[in-house]
Motif scaffolding. Structure first.
Motif, mmCIF file in Angstrom:
data_model
loop_
_atom_site.group_PDB
_atom_site.id
_atom_site.type_symbol
_atom_site.label_atom_id
_atom_site.label_comp_id
_atom_site.label_asym_id
_atom_site.label_seq_id
_atom_site.Cartn_x
_atom_site.Cartn_y
_atom_site.Cartn_z
ATOM 1 N N ASP A 1 -57.147 64.511 52.841
ATOM 2 C CA ASP A 1 -55.745 64.564 52.412
ATOM 3 C C ASP A 1 -55.304 63.241 51.798
ATOM 4 O O ASP A 1 -54.538 63.213 50.836
ATOM 5 C CB ASP A 1 -54.833 64.913 53.587
ATOM 6 N N GLU A 2 -55.823 62.124 52.349
ATOM 7 C CA GLU A 2 -55.423 60.797 51.859
ATOM 8 C C GLU A 2 -56.262 60.337 50.666
ATOM 9 O O GLU A 2 -55.982 59.288 50.094
ATOM 10 C CB GLU A 2 -55.553 59.749 52.968
ATOM 11 N N GLY A 3 -57.290 61.105 50.310
ATOM 12 C CA GLY A 3 -58.126 60.719 49.180
ATOM 13 C C GLY A 3 -59.604 60.756 49.515
ATOM 14 O O GLY A 3 -60.034 61.421 50.465
ATOM 15 N N SER A 4 -60.389 60.034 48.746
ATOM 16 C CA SER A 4 -61.834 59.959 48.970
ATOM 17 C C SER A 4 -62.120 59.352 50.332
ATOM 18 O O SER A 4 -61.493 58.366 50.725
ATOM 19 C CB SER A 4 -62.470 59.094 47.882
ATOM 20 N N PRO A 5 -63.083 59.908 51.085
ATOM 21 C CA PRO A 5 -63.407 59.330 52.397
ATOM 22 C C PRO A 5 -63.742 57.844 52.332
ATOM 23 O O PRO A 5 -63.336 57.089 53.225
ATOM 24 C CB PRO A 5 -64.612 60.159 52.853
ATOM 25 N N LEU A 6 -64.467 57.420 51.316
ATOM 26 C CA LEU A 6 -64.827 56.000 51.230
ATOM 27 C C LEU A 6 -63.581 55.141 51.081
ATOM 28 O O LEU A 6 -63.460 54.083 51.712
ATOM 29 C CB LEU A 6 -65.778 55.759 50.056
ATOM 30 N N LYS A 7 -62.656 55.579 50.271
ATOM 31 C CA LYS A 7 -61.400 54.835 50.097
ATOM 32 C C LYS A 7 -60.601 54.827 51.392
ATOM 33 O O LYS A 7 -60.093 53.791 51.827
ATOM 34 C CB LYS A 7 -60.592 55.464 48.965
ATOM 35 N N VAL A 8 -60.503 55.988 52.035
ATOM 36 C CA VAL A 8 -59.711 56.105 53.266
ATOM 37 C C VAL A 8 -60.272 55.210 54.359
ATOM 38 O O VAL A 8 -59.534 54.445 55.001
ATOM 39 C CB VAL A 8 -59.668 57.573 53.732
ATOM 40 N N HIS A 9 -61.587 55.266 54.581
ATOM 41 C CA HIS A 9 -62.186 54.475 55.652
ATOM 42 C C HIS A 9 -62.150 52.978 55.341
ATOM 43 O O HIS A 9 -61.912 52.163 56.241
ATOM 44 C CB HIS A 9 -63.620 54.928 55.903
#
Length: 361
Positions: A84-92
């Motif tokens: 929901d917040e975007g790409s997993p790499l970006k979120v993490h």
């Protein structure tokens, strides 16, 4: 008395303020669409550190074939793991930066600025460094989030930092963390993640550690990556007390027709299943944040390959992401490399704090 040196036209005093720390990860498109993938892939695959083919040969292939076919295929893969917040790499990566800032603040280093950037895509390294410059930071620690050093990853980050500073008149002090493949806290956190998985799910027949691959040619040219991957695997296995015959190290994400580091992950899983290995636990120690290569390639594609060849249970162990022990270890690693830059009194020091621009508030 005669003066032998002129007065400066506009005196400047270099503030010895708290330093800044930049976590740098690989990068991500802004959306799981072909339109968003095209510029991201172009920047990524145009990097001569990533594709070491003569430009005159490679660029026509990239622009004429790959960028007209691969974006749509990659977009579908990204769409399958998008959050929901975007790409997993970006979120993490963003979460890791915020948590690290909190851990450092709790240790008395609240004035230390922690930000994040991507080698490809946004926020870019040049934009991030320019923002720190505008805020008055003159000491910057660059932390490439690649545990094992490779020219195609860590060195590329160093290249981009250097390019970003080419036209700066007043250069900052820069430090890099080259690698942390054998860092005690990193190894301990990886081992703890496995133990926790085993406590909940039991141990599989085999623990497979999949690292991102690089061309085999790179090793012959002096790249230490393979040795550092194997060292990480050995240290984690030792921490777990894991018998050698229950550990398998493989390399994933092969691109192109050249030979890459072997054994390859998916073919190995298929072979294990056909040979009667019923269950596998799979982890990716070369990634500190889950991303396309872990969530789609490993947890989806490789799972299907193992099960369709006779395997019965495929268990993916997530990356370190926001684990408390990992963020605490990252704090310790950062403080080690910030030695001499932090005021002895922590955040209570009287060293001037960098200014914050309106855009950063």
């Amino acid at each position: 008395m005669a003066r032998y040196w002129p007065e400066p036209a506009s005196p400047t005093v270099r503030s010895q303020s708290a330093p800044a720390l930049v976590l740098v990860n690989l990068g991500t498109p802004t959306a799981p669409t072909a339109a968003a993938l095209r510029p991201y892939l172009k920047q990524f695959l145009s990097d001569p550190r990533v594709v070491e083919i003569p430009r005159a040969v490679w660029l026509p292939i990239l622009n004429g074939i790959i960028l007209n076919t691969r974006p749509a295929k990659s977009a579908a893969k990204y769409a399958s793991i998008w959050m929901d917040e975007g790409s997993p790499l970006k979120v993490h990566t963003e979460r890791q930066a915020k948590l690290l800032a909190g851990y450092l603040g709790a240790s008395g280093h609240g004035a230390l600025r922690v930000v994040w950037a991507m080698r490809y895509g946004a926020p870019s390294i040049p934009d991030t460094l320019n923002a720190l410059k505008a805020q008055g930071y003159s000491r910057i620690l660059i932390v490439p989030m690649y545990p094992q050093y490779a020219a195609s990853t860590t060195a590329s980050v160093m290249d981009e930092v250097a390019r970003s500073l080419l036209h700066w008149r007043n250069l900052p002090e820069i430090r890099f963390i080259r690698d942390f493949h054998a860092d005690q806290a990193y190894i301990a956190s990886l081992a703890a993640s496995v133990r926790e998985h085993w406590a909940k799910n039991g141990q599989a027949d085999r623990l497979l550690m999949s690292f991102h691959g690089i061309p085999k040619r790179s090793i012959g040219l002096g790249d230490p990556y393979q040795g550092e991957c194997l060292a990480t695997a050995r240290l984690v296995a030792q921490a777990l007390g894991l018998a050698e015959e229950r550990l398998q190290v493989t390399f994933q994400s092969r691109f192109g027709k050249a030979e890459w580091l072997r054994p390859y992950t998916q073919p190995t899983l298929e072979t294990l299943a056909r040979e009667g290995v019923r269950s596998v636990d799979v982890m990716c120690p070369g990634f500190v944040a889950d991303c396309l290569e872990t969530l789609e390639e490993i947890a989806m594609e490789c799972r299907e390959a193992f099960l369709s060849n006779g395997g019965q249970a495929f268990n993916y162990i997530p990356c370190l992401n926001e684990r408390n022990d990992w963020i605490a270890g990252l704090k310790t690693l950062a403080l080690k490399h910030l030695d001499g830059w932090l005021p002895a009194g922590g955040e209570h020091s009287h060293a001037p704090a960098p200014r914050t621009t309106d855009a950063e508030r």
